[in-house]
Design an enzyme around this catalytic site. Structure first.
Site, PDB file in Angstrom:
ATOM      1  N   HIS A 196      42.951  22.154 -21.478  1.00 39.26           N
ATOM      2  CA  HIS A 196      41.951  21.553 -20.971  1.00 39.26           C
ATOM      3  C   HIS A 196      41.622  20.497 -22.211  1.00 39.26           C
ATOM      4  CE1 HIS A 196      40.701  22.593 -16.720  1.00 39.26           C
ATOM      5  NE2 HIS A 196      42.244  22.449 -16.777  1.00 39.26           N
ATOM      6  N   ASP A 229      49.147  24.175 -16.877  1.00 38.73           N
ATOM      7  CA  ASP A 229      49.426  25.494 -16.101  1.00 38.73           C
ATOM      8  C   ASP A 229      50.398  27.058 -16.294  1.00 38.73           C
ATOM      9  OD1 ASP A 229      46.862  25.115 -14.936  1.00 38.73           O
ATOM     10  OD2 ASP A 229      47.354  23.713 -13.999  1.00 38.73           O
ATOM     11  N   ASP A 233      48.318  19.331 -19.316  1.00 38.25           N
ATOM     12  CA  ASP A 233      47.889  20.761 -18.374  1.00 38.25           C
ATOM     13  C   ASP A 233      48.329  21.233 -17.479  1.00 38.25           C
ATOM     14  OD1 ASP A 233      45.874  22.897 -17.116  1.00 38.25           O
ATOM     15  OD2 ASP A 233      45.117  21.131 -15.915  1.00 38.25           O
TER      16      ASP A 233
HETATM   17  C1  RNT Z   1      42.222  23.141 -12.431  1.00 35.29           C
HETATM   18  C2  RNT Z   1      41.212  24.082 -13.432  1.00 35.29           C
HETATM   19  C3  RNT Z   1      40.304  25.263 -12.285  1.00 35.29           C
HETATM   20  C4  RNT Z   1      41.284  25.938 -11.560  1.00 35.29           C
HETATM   21  C5  RNT Z   1      40.923  26.883 -10.814  1.00 35.29           C
HETATM   22  C6  RNT Z   1      41.994  27.016  -9.456  1.00 35.29           C
HETATM   23  O1  RNT Z   1      41.900  22.152 -13.863  1.00 35.29           O
HETATM   24  O2  RNT Z   1      41.471  25.037 -14.422  1.00 35.29           O
HETATM   25  O3  RNT Z   1      40.290  26.483 -13.271  1.00 35.29           O
HETATM   26  O4  RNT Z   1      42.744  25.920 -11.740  1.00 35.29           O
HETATM   27  O5  RNT Z   1      39.866  26.871  -9.934  1.00 35.29           O
HETATM   28 ZN    ZN Z   2      40.752  26.696 -15.144  1.00 34.58          ZN
END
Ligand code: RNT
Ligand code: ZN
Length: 414
Positions: A257, A291, A289
Site C-alpha cells: 500500500h 497482492d 498493489d
Molecule cells: C485492501 C486491503 C485489505 C484487504 C483485506 C481483504 O487493499 O489490503 O486488507 O486486502 O481486508
Molecule cells: Zn491489507
C-alpha cells in the site's frame, strides 16, 4: 554430523544461538487470511450487482472454496504444512447465515459460531475484519466517508456490529481479536472534494470506536490507491497515521500500500517510536498493489530484520494479505506462510550487535562484507530443522501433499 549441527556451529561462531532462534521464530503467531481460499468472494447473498470494491483476485485455477466448510477444510490442510503458531483471520462476508440473507449491519457473533467451534477444535485464535466493500451500499465508491447519511450510517452500524463480533470471538477463545478496518473509499479522477470525506471519516470512526470493548483490538489500514480510487484515497497513510496516534488504535501497514520505492521496513523504527504495536499485512506488490503471494524476498527479510534489530518482533502483529486465483490456492498459502516464517527466522539469526558495532566505529566496509557473507550462511539447514521440530514437511516435500490434495479434493469441487 547433521547439516543442522554444522550450521549451528557456524552461527555460534558469530555469537548467535540457532536453537533459541528456532524456538522464538516458531512462537510468533502468523494470522492466516481466510480469503485466499475463495478469492475474497465470501458467502453472503444480496440483491443487485456489486463492484469488488477496489480489490480483485485474478485467475480461475480449479478448486476455489465455495462455502465455509471448504474454506476450513483448505485451512486445515494448509496448517498441516506450515510450522509454528498460527491464527485465522476472517472477514464479515464469511458469516454463516443458514441460507438467510442477513444485512451487514445485522451480523452477530452467532453467525460465526461454526468458525469459533472450529478454531477451538484446531487450537487457534481468530482475528476479524469488517467488510466495507463488495456490496450495493458501497457502489458509489464511498462507505464510512460517504456524503449520503443513509450510506454512512449503514456502514457505521456495520463497523459497530463487527466490533461486537470481534469481542465475542475474543471472549470465546480467550485471546484478543485483532479487528482491522479497511475501506475502499476514494475517487477515480480529479476529485474536488477531498476535505469532506476525510472529515466525515474521522467522525464515523469516532462513532464506531466509541465504546471500549475488551478483547477487540482495533486497527486501521491505509492505502495509496485502489482500483477505482486511483486519484484519491480517503484513508491515506497520513490520515491513518494521525488518526491512529490520536485515537490510540493500531496502525496497519500493508506491504502493498505504498509507493513502489518506499520501504515498509524503514517505517517501523519511526512508527514504533510513537506506537506500542503495529499490524503488518504481508503482501507482495508487483508494479502496483497486486497482492501477489508473499515470497522470501528482500522486502520481507528487511521488514523482519528491522523488527528484530529493534527488539520489536513482539510489537508487530503479523497477518498475511494476498490472493492469487491463478495457482493452486493451497500452494499460494503455504508458499506465503513459509516465506513469512523464514523471514522471521532469518531475522533472529542475524549477529546484529556485531554489525552495529562495525557501523558505530565507522567500519562500513567490514559491515557490508559481513552482511554479504551472511547471505550465503547455511540458513537452509536451520530452516529445515525448524520444520522438522514443528513436525511439518521439510524442504520440498509438502509439494506432493499439495498435489495429492488437488487431485482428491480441489478437482472434485465444481
Ligand atoms: C485492501 C486491503 C485489505 C484487504 C483485506 C481483504 O487493499 O489490503 O486488507 O486486502 O481486508
Ligand atoms: Zn491489507
Amino acid at each position: 554430523m547433521s547439516a543442522y549441527s554444522l550450521a549451528k556451529d557456524v552461527y555460534a561462531g558469530l555469537g548467535v544461538d540457532a536453537d533459541a532462534a528456532i524456538e522464538q521464530a516458531l512462537a510468533i503467531p502468523i494470522s492466516i487470511h481466510c480469503w485466499q481460499a475463495d478469492d475474497v468472494s465470501g458467502f453472503e447473498m444480496h440483491e443487485g450487482t456489486t463492484d469488488s470494491g477496489g480489490i480483485m483476485a485474478t485467475g480461475n485455477y480449479p478448486g476455489q472454496a465455495k462455502n465455509a466448510n471448504q474454506v476450513r477444510q483448505d485451512l486445515e490442510r494448509v496448517l498441516s504444512l506450515v510450522p509454528g503458531v498460527h491464527r485465522a483471520n476472517l472477514h464479515a462476508i464469511y458469516a454463516e447465515t443458514n441460507g438467510k440473507s442477513v444485512g451487514r449491519d445485522e451480523l452477530e457473533v452467532e453467525h460465526f459460531a461454526n468458525w469459533i467451534g472450529w478454531a477451538k477444535d484446531m487450537g487457534i485464535k481468530l482475528d476479524f475484519n469488517p467488510t466495507y466493500f463488495a456490496h450495493p451500499m458501497a457502489s458509489s465508491g464511498y462507505t464510512l466517508s460517504s456524503g449520503e447519511p443513509e450510506v454512512r450510517s449503514f456502514w457505521i452500524r456495520h463497523g459497530i456490529v463487527c466490533r461486537n463480533i470481534a469481542a465475542g470471538m475474543a471472549k470465546a477463545l480467550g485471546s484478543e481479536c485483532v479487528h482491522n478496518h479497511w475501506i475502499p473509499d476514494g475517487g477515480k479522477d480529479a476529485t474536488v472534494d477531498r476535505w469532506g470525506p476525510r472529515k466525515r471519516l474521522i467522525e464515523a470512526y469516532d462513532e464506531i470506536l466509541n465504546e471500549s470493548l475488551p478483547g477487540c483490538t482495533d486497527a486501521v489500514e491505509s492505502k495509496l490507491f485502489g482500483l477505482g480510487s486511483e486519484d484519491y484515497v480517503v484513508g491515506s497513510f497520513e490520515f491513518y497515521m494521525n488518526y491512529s496516534l490520536t485515537r490510540k488504535v493500531i496502525l496497519c501497514l500493508d506491504m502493498g500500500h505504498f509507493h513502489p520505492t518506499e520501504s515498509v521496513a524503514d517505517k517501523l523504527s519511526a512508527i514504533l517510536q510513537f506506537h506500542d504495536r503495529v499490524l503488518l499485512h504481508t503482501s507482495r506488490p508487483m508494479r502496483w498493489d497486486s497482492d501477489h503471494v508473499v515470497v522470501y524476498n528482500d522486502e520481507l527479510r528487511h521488514t523482519f530484520a528491522e523488527l528484530a534489530r529493534g527488539g520489536a518482533l513482539s510489537r508487530a502483529i503479523v497477518a498475511l494479505d494476498f490472493f492469487d486465483a491463478s495457482i493452486n490456492r493451497i500452494g499460494a498459502y503455504v508458499v506465503g506462510i513459509r516465506a513469512t516464517r523464514k523471514a522471521i527466522l532469518n531475522a533472529l539469526l542475524e549477529p546484529t550487535s556485531m554489525i552495529q558495532r562495525c557501523e558505530f566505529h565507522g567500519k562500513n566496509a567490514q559491515k557490508l562484507a559481513i552482511m554479504e557473507e551472511l547471505k550465503t550462511m547455511p540458513f537452509g539447514a536451520v530452516w529445515d530443522e525448524l520444520c522438522s521440530r514443528a513436525a511439518v514437511p521439510v524442504g520440498m516435500d509438502w509439494i506432493r501433499d499439495m498435489e495429492a490434495y488437488e487431485k482428491t479434493v480441489l478437482c472434485a469441487r465444481t
